[in-house]
Scaffold this active site. Structure first.
Site, PDB file in Angstrom:
ATOM      1  N   LYS A   1      -3.102  42.242   9.262  1.00 45.66           N
ATOM      2  CA  LYS A   1      -2.320  42.068  10.281  1.00 45.66           C
ATOM      3  C   LYS A   1      -2.594  40.877  11.467  1.00 45.66           C
ATOM      4  O   LYS A   1      -3.831  40.284  10.981  1.00 45.66           O
ATOM      5  CB  LYS A   1      -2.330  43.229  11.310  1.00 45.66           C
TER       6      LYS A   1
HETATM    7  C1  LIG Z   1       6.176  48.400   9.547  1.00 49.78           C
HETATM    8  C2  LIG Z   1       4.666  49.074   9.521  1.00 49.78           C
HETATM    9  N1  LIG Z   1       4.670  50.127  10.127  1.00 49.78           N
HETATM   10  C3  LIG Z   1       3.667  51.180   9.816  1.00 49.78           C
HETATM   11  C4  LIG Z   1       2.385  50.607   9.336  1.00 49.78           C
HETATM   12  C5  LIG Z   1       1.384  51.391   9.167  1.00 49.78           C
HETATM   13  O1  LIG Z   1       0.086  50.656   9.784  1.00 49.78           O
HETATM   14  P1  LIG Z   1      -1.423  51.442   9.612  1.00 49.78           P
HETATM   15  O2  LIG Z   1      -1.753  50.810   8.020  1.00 49.78           O
HETATM   16  O3  LIG Z   1      -2.238  50.766  10.441  1.00 49.78           O
HETATM   17  O4  LIG Z   1      -1.385  52.745   9.365  1.00 49.78           O
HETATM   18  C6  LIG Z   1       2.471  49.276   8.515  1.00 49.78           C
HETATM   19  C7  LIG Z   1       1.260  48.810   7.926  1.00 49.78           C
HETATM   20  O5  LIG Z   1       1.448  47.989   7.127  1.00 49.78           O
HETATM   21  C8  LIG Z   1       3.823  48.509   8.796  1.00 49.78           C
HETATM   22  O6  LIG Z   1       3.606  47.337   8.050  1.00 49.78           O
END
Ligand SMILES: Cc1ncc(COP(=O)(O)O)c(C=O)c1O
Length: 381
Positions: free
Chosen positions: A184
């Site tokens: 990210k």
């Molecule tokens: C659009 C979106 N939502 C949610 C997430 C979930 O994030 P996390 O891996 O921090 O739980 C991601 C992760 O890549 C994502 O791209």
């Protein structure tokens, strides 16, 4: 695989290395004062009243959905072109994700019109995902939500930090959820944040992220409390101090990262203009005002119709260039089979998604590397 150009590259220096060591030296490593500092800085940068750190964005989405009052049997409209976590968070609370079309090939986000077509008497919420960092039309979405009494939850995993009409993504709905996963715009490995202007939502999120307990281990250590009550069904979604320390440094450096991401995006646009490769612009000019900015996260392009995407990705791989796909539409996964009535199949998104290829993008990527990716891509076509 030793990529010449990887899809993304984290950006850590001496400050990050020193920061993660400090909690170890200080002797307090579970959620404490460094996390409080991160929350305060994040809220300030985002222009929001409350920011609550959690252990990932999926947990942030889960708590946001719960705190916003989504209940079993409710329907929540969300894009099908997203990471599965968006839909999973809706399912966690016994609600049903209703998969929505993208606006079209130039705008992969969902829009108010596409959402309106899927509203039923059971619809309680809309989950907006700001794909690649490009904000959804939140003005239109708020109008729609007001008209139908829906809550908006923003999945801001890609949108660190994007602004629309002078407001940060993550401040438009009942709550926003951010990710600090390794790829990210800022990262601490695994981490997330819930944002809200609503005091009640903030209270519920703070309480539920730590088992519904009324005090924290830190409060008891500091002598501010001796025991606790459990007042709600909660979870262990806490952040720890090493990750918060890392995230604080990354947050401080975020504007310089975003500056470089913009340079990379602009160089790609210049190189790909007038070619067979289409670069979606997400209707950005139409919905933004001067001074707004996109927190560019990934570099999605659409290949020509009928193109063999896997063969193109293989050719790039042969040149040491990593690429990816964002995303296979969620409703096409086995775990979601039968989740869409045939009359409501997001058929347009299925076609668009087949053409999507994500090219490398990260702050230290040079213009020469962008040139190489574009040359190899166009040669592969
Ligand atoms: C659009 C979106 N939502 C949610 C997430 C979930 O994030 P996390 O891996 O921090 O739980 C991601 C992760 O890549 C994502 O791209």
């Amino acid at each position: 695989m030793n990529w010449r150009v990887p899809l993304f590259e984290p950006n850590f220096g001496a400050e990050e290395l020193a920061a993660v060591q400090r909690p170890l030296r200080d002797g307090w490593i579970t959620m404490g004062e460094v996390t409080l500092r991160l929350e305060a800085e994040f809220a300030k940068r985002c222009g929001v009243k409350h920011a609550m750190a959690v252990n990932n964005c999926t947990a942030a989405l889960h708590l946001a959905v719960l705190a916003a009052g989504i209940r079993p049997g409710d329907e929540v409209i969300c894009p099908t072109l997203t990471f599965v976590a968006t839909a999973n968070a809706v399912r966690y609370v016994g609600a049903t994700p209703v998969f929505c079309e993208s606006v079209g090939p130039t705008n992969l986000n969902i829009g108010p019109r596409q959402v309106a077509e899927r509203i039923t008497p059971r619809t309680r919420g809309v989950m907006t995902v700001h794909y690649a960092g490009f904000p959804v039309d939140m003005v239109g979405m708020q109008d729609l939500a007001r008209k139908h009494n829906l809550v908006i939850i923003e999945d801001c995993a890609h949108a660190l930090f994007s602004t629309l009409q002078g407001r940060c993504c993550g401040t438009w709905g009942a709550a926003g959820a951010f990710s600090f996963f390794g790829n990210k715009n800022m990262t601490c490995g695994e981490g997330g944040m819930v944002t809200t202007d609503d005091d009640d939502v903030a209270d519920r999120v703070r309480n539920m992220r730590s088992h519904g307990m009324t005090t924290l281990t830190l409060d008891r250590y500091k002598g501010r409390a001796f025991s606790y009550d459990v007042i709600a069904h909660g979870y262990n979604y806490r952040m720890d101090e090493m990750r918060s320390a890392l995230a604080l440094v990354q947050l401080k450096r975020l504007d310089s990262f975003l500056h470089e991401r913009r340079r990379v995006r602009e160089w790609y646009c210049e190189r790909l203009m007038g070619t067979q490769v289409m670069v979606p612009d997400f209707d950005w000019k139409a919905i933004s005002q001067p001074g707004d900015s996109v927190g560019f996260h990934i570099m999605p392009v659409l290949l020509p119709e009928g193109c063999n995407r896997e063969a193109v990705a293989d050719r790039l791989k042969g040149q040491g260039i990593q690429s990816s796909v964002h995303y296979r539409p969620v409703h096409t996964f086995s775990a979601f089979s039968g989740s869409v009535p045939s009359a409501q199949r997001p058929a347009l998104t299925e076609v668009i998604a087949e053409r999507e290829l994500t090219l490398p993008m990260y702050p230290t990527m040079s213009n020469e590397q962008v040139d190489l990716v574009c040359e190899c891509l166009l040669a592969a076509l």
